[in-house]
Design an enzyme around this catalytic site. Sequence first.
Site, mmCIF file in Angstrom:
data_model
loop_
_atom_site.group_PDB
_atom_site.id
_atom_site.type_symbol
_atom_site.label_atom_id
_atom_site.label_comp_id
_atom_site.label_asym_id
_atom_site.label_seq_id
_atom_site.Cartn_x
_atom_site.Cartn_y
_atom_site.Cartn_z
ATOM 1 N N LEU A 585 -20.423 -42.176 17.117
ATOM 2 C CA LEU A 585 -21.631 -41.372 16.875
ATOM 3 C C LEU A 585 -22.498 -42.009 15.804
ATOM 4 O O LEU A 585 -23.709 -41.856 15.788
ATOM 5 C CB LEU A 585 -21.236 -39.975 16.372
ATOM 6 C CG LEU A 585 -20.660 -39.014 17.382
ATOM 7 C CD1 LEU A 585 -20.102 -37.785 16.670
ATOM 8 C CD2 LEU A 585 -21.735 -38.594 18.366
ATOM 9 N N LYS A 607 -14.290 -38.449 11.653
ATOM 10 C CA LYS A 607 -14.709 -39.499 10.727
ATOM 11 C C LYS A 607 -13.466 -40.260 10.285
ATOM 12 O O LYS A 607 -12.533 -39.667 9.738
ATOM 13 C CB LYS A 607 -15.363 -38.828 9.515
ATOM 14 C CG LYS A 607 -16.302 -39.709 8.755
ATOM 15 C CD LYS A 607 -16.788 -39.004 7.502
ATOM 16 C CE LYS A 607 -18.167 -38.440 7.615
ATOM 17 N NZ LYS A 607 -18.713 -37.988 6.322
ATOM 18 N N ASP A 707 -25.937 -36.184 -2.873
ATOM 19 C CA ASP A 707 -26.392 -37.200 -1.933
ATOM 20 C C ASP A 707 -27.188 -36.564 -0.790
ATOM 21 O O ASP A 707 -26.967 -36.864 0.383
ATOM 22 C CB ASP A 707 -25.194 -37.997 -1.409
ATOM 23 C CG ASP A 707 -25.620 -39.356 -0.838
ATOM 24 O OD1 ASP A 707 -26.766 -39.779 -1.113
ATOM 25 O OD2 ASP A 707 -24.821 -39.979 -0.121
HETATM 26 P P1 AMP Z 1 -21.631 -40.030 7.588
HETATM 27 O O1 AMP Z 1 -20.477 -40.896 7.341
HETATM 28 O O2 AMP Z 1 -21.352 -38.588 7.317
HETATM 29 O O3 AMP Z 1 -22.893 -40.508 6.893
HETATM 30 O O4 AMP Z 1 -21.939 -40.089 9.169
HETATM 31 C C1 AMP Z 1 -22.375 -41.244 9.806
HETATM 32 C C2 AMP Z 1 -23.131 -40.877 11.069
HETATM 33 O O5 AMP Z 1 -22.274 -40.236 11.999
HETATM 34 C C3 AMP Z 1 -24.245 -39.868 10.817
HETATM 35 O O6 AMP Z 1 -25.422 -40.516 10.450
HETATM 36 C C4 AMP Z 1 -24.366 -39.189 12.174
HETATM 37 O O7 AMP Z 1 -25.153 -39.955 13.047
HETATM 38 C C5 AMP Z 1 -22.945 -39.197 12.700
HETATM 39 N N1 AMP Z 1 -22.250 -37.932 12.411
HETATM 40 C C6 AMP Z 1 -21.583 -37.617 11.275
HETATM 41 N N2 AMP Z 1 -21.068 -36.388 11.353
HETATM 42 C C7 AMP Z 1 -21.410 -35.904 12.567
HETATM 43 C C8 AMP Z 1 -21.192 -34.646 13.227
HETATM 44 N N3 AMP Z 1 -20.499 -33.672 12.648
HETATM 45 N N4 AMP Z 1 -21.708 -34.471 14.448
HETATM 46 C C9 AMP Z 1 -22.431 -35.465 15.039
HETATM 47 N N5 AMP Z 1 -22.674 -36.645 14.455
HETATM 48 C C10 AMP Z 1 -22.182 -36.878 13.236
#
Ligand code: AMP
Length: 922
Positions: A585, A607, A707
């Site tokens: 994603l 994640k 952040d």
């Molecule tokens: P982050 O590590 O939280 O910055 O997430 C990286 C990327 O993953 C984000 O920019 C979103 O595009 C995607 N992403 C993170 N969390 C979600 C979620 N709960 N649902 C859908 N996409 C997500």
Amino acid sequence: MGWLLLSVLTLSLSIAMASDSTAMLDLAKAINPVANLGWTGSDPCNWKNVDCTNGRVTAIRLPGQNLKGTLPSSINSLSMLSILTLQGNSLSGPLPSFSGMSSLQTLYLDGNQFSSIPGDFFRGLTSLQNVSLDDNPFEQWLLPSDLASADGLVLFSASNASIGGSIPEYFGGLQSLESIRLSYNNLTGGLPASFDKSSLKNLWLNNQRGPMLSGSIMVLGNMTFLTQVWLQTNGFSGSIPDLSGCKSLFDLQLRDNALTGLVPSSLMELQSLMNVSLRNNKLQGPYPQFKDGIKVDNGKLNDFCRYDPGVPCDDRVMVLLEIAAGFGYPAAVADAWSDNDPCSNWLYVTCDPQKKNITVLNFANAKLSGTISPSIGKLSSLRSLILSNNNLTGKIPDVLASMPNLQSVDVENNDLFGEVPNFRKEVTLKTDGNPLLGTTPAPGRGGSGSGSSGGSNSTTPSGMPTTSSITGSGSPTGVIVGVAVGLAVLMLIGVGVIYCVRKKRHQKFRRVQNPPSLLNGGSVPSDLQSIKVELSSLNGNGNASEQHSRASSGPHMGEAAGGSMVISIQVLRLVTNNFSEENILGKGGFGVVYKGELHDGTKIAVKRMEAGVMGKGMNEFQAEIGVLTKVRHRHLVALLGYCVEGNERLLVYEYMPQGTLGQHLFDYAQNGYPPLSWKQRLTIALDVARGVEYLHSLAQKSFIHRDLKPSNVLLGDDMRAKVSDFGLVKLAPDGKYSVETRLAGTFGYLAPEYAVTGRVTTKVDVFAFGVILMELITGRRALDESQPEDSMHLVTWFRRVIANKEKIGKVIDPVIDLDEETYKSICTVAELAGHCTAREPHQRPDMGHAVNVLSPLVQQWKPTSTEDEDCFGIDLDMPLAQVLKRWQANEGTSTMTLMEETSNASIPPKPYAENFLSKDGR
Ligand code: AMP
């Protein structure tokens, strides 16, 4: 002769023009730099941004010009100047006296660095109409009496401008005055009584620092032009007045005061009201029920008898509140009476051993003033009434003499007057120390106890009808009828609650009796079952409802609150197709985020921490789990579980199908999205503000996100937003001291004091939120290296441009469809963005302010129904464990048991974190 007169006139005009020139040259010298203004040559009437009429200077317009320097004292010789707008610069030093500038109508000096304002600043400014002095670091000053002669004043705005002392009485006498904005000052004292004669529409007095504003707010009831009243975070006391005459009032912020008494029904019925907050007062009586579609924050931290909207209190409670009304609802009484059972050790109240009937009221030495309410007569079981050593006035109500069980009455040492009622001779009566008792009332002295014989038709000061006689040995037939009717009403409400809870459950929760296997026909690992059950509450479009783990049946929900948040790596491999490329994603600082799909189509986001970030990332991993298990809100992305196995660290979230705000705002074309409309942007801003407000002040502890940025704002299919990425969250310190911390966050969103000192308070989030607002308005990134140097840094550029209100159009994203309404709304948000990004943290508002500004704007387009948010007191923002307890209690219960359960709910719910912490034993 004519020739002489003409010569004199010409001469005096030449002198005046010369004096204007001198003053303008002084000004040009003092404000720096002047080069870009083109202020050259000796005739100021040829200078840019200067208007003249007949050779005299009438207007100087220099907002947002990056000016430095101080204003020269000769400025007040510009005697024809009517407009001076210098807002949004960096002018500093003491303001000179403006005395004598009798033509000055518009004066904008806000958003500078002026250090003081002289005592005679406003002397002779008799033409003033609009004044703004907000956001200047003045030395403390008082509002001078000279302002009283500005009788055409329409707007006086000086928030965050170090004003001390009290609000002057003359404000009420200025007939044109529509707006007083004095938030975030050091004002003390009360609302001037003269306000009742004013035409004020807009009254902002919130968040006074220091001793704060206090006293009664009754005068609001007579201010019938009011539209917006912000009195939050002060020390106002007494009850809320009848505001039914304020037919245009749409925004009423009373939270965080010390208001007591009942919420008047006239307020709940006010047609114009759109936004109201009553949270954190000492309000009593039934929990208020406002009409659908208005934004209410009356919430917790009051002394309501129970927390179910519109559900009546116990009759005894209502009678005691009528008695408290006679005393003006003292704060001490409100503090002592805050549930629905006066026989559960309420101060001043004693009951019989069965704890049903009130037998003694003892208010001796309770510092009471006001009158003795005839409603005491309704406590037919009362044996002893002690009111000695107070400041009560008025008459002893006649009805007391006919109370069947009364044995003693002690009213010694008060200020009562009038005839003493004819008590039965068995009654011991103590009346010493009331010099006027036995005399006729002095003219003009009221007295509520004027011989009413039972008070069944009387009303309390708040306009609530009083209840009829209750309890005691001699229950009349009326009581039986009353109880029967009450029971019927309660049963109806009970049925309503069940219907409502069930309806919600059907809408939002899908219960899984036997979780189907993810693999057709295969056996399901137990972890998978648990995740399956928890995730089964995700709604149809993949958006987790905020109650995601409240959805499943009892035992699983218990697990959700505790151990079952741990999910095995096998399960996560399975649902993400072994972390395949196609499932990615996005990627963040922590690692890659994968989409997972369960057998029934439910989607999750997983994640996975990268090996490289294991060291520093571990803290963030733990922080994220730590925060997300403690906070839960519809505008914060929900953590569904996590995995710690070997070197694997994974977090599982509700899936947000529309990705990040950044993708929709900046990269919409590449992603094939339509551009966001203003309405969508506004709604997203409000969602984020609400999520962060909760983090800051509504969660049991105050958290700082650190952040905030568009890539950490995720969107659902309905384009509603949730804040994500809690890896950098810090617990805010108690009190006002900031925490020093390793610098984190993202450049472009960092508040200046954080970037410089590493010290962080909740105001760093307010700053970042202000930057997001700017991005929503402009469609430009916080830091855009493709722009020329002077507009690369969004905050600096934006603040500079919008300092000139006429230039706001320049910053608006060209893809937004502009009509008049949208333009107005954008202007308000632009102002808020400027406020949120003020240089000094103390000049920035709190997030609650942002919510208050944004919610009426959102409502303007889309009145939201509160039905979704709150149904007969089943508060969907309530802590999970609390909801679980109620929900389980309701499950399969009869109407009666439900009613019992609802009455138990009078205990205010514990904050979510508390439930969690106690469950985990941490
Ligand atoms: P982050 O590590 O939280 O910055 O997430 C990286 C990327 O993953 C984000 O920019 C979103 O595009 C995607 N992403 C993170 N969390 C979600 C979620 N709960 N649902 C859908 N996409 C997500």
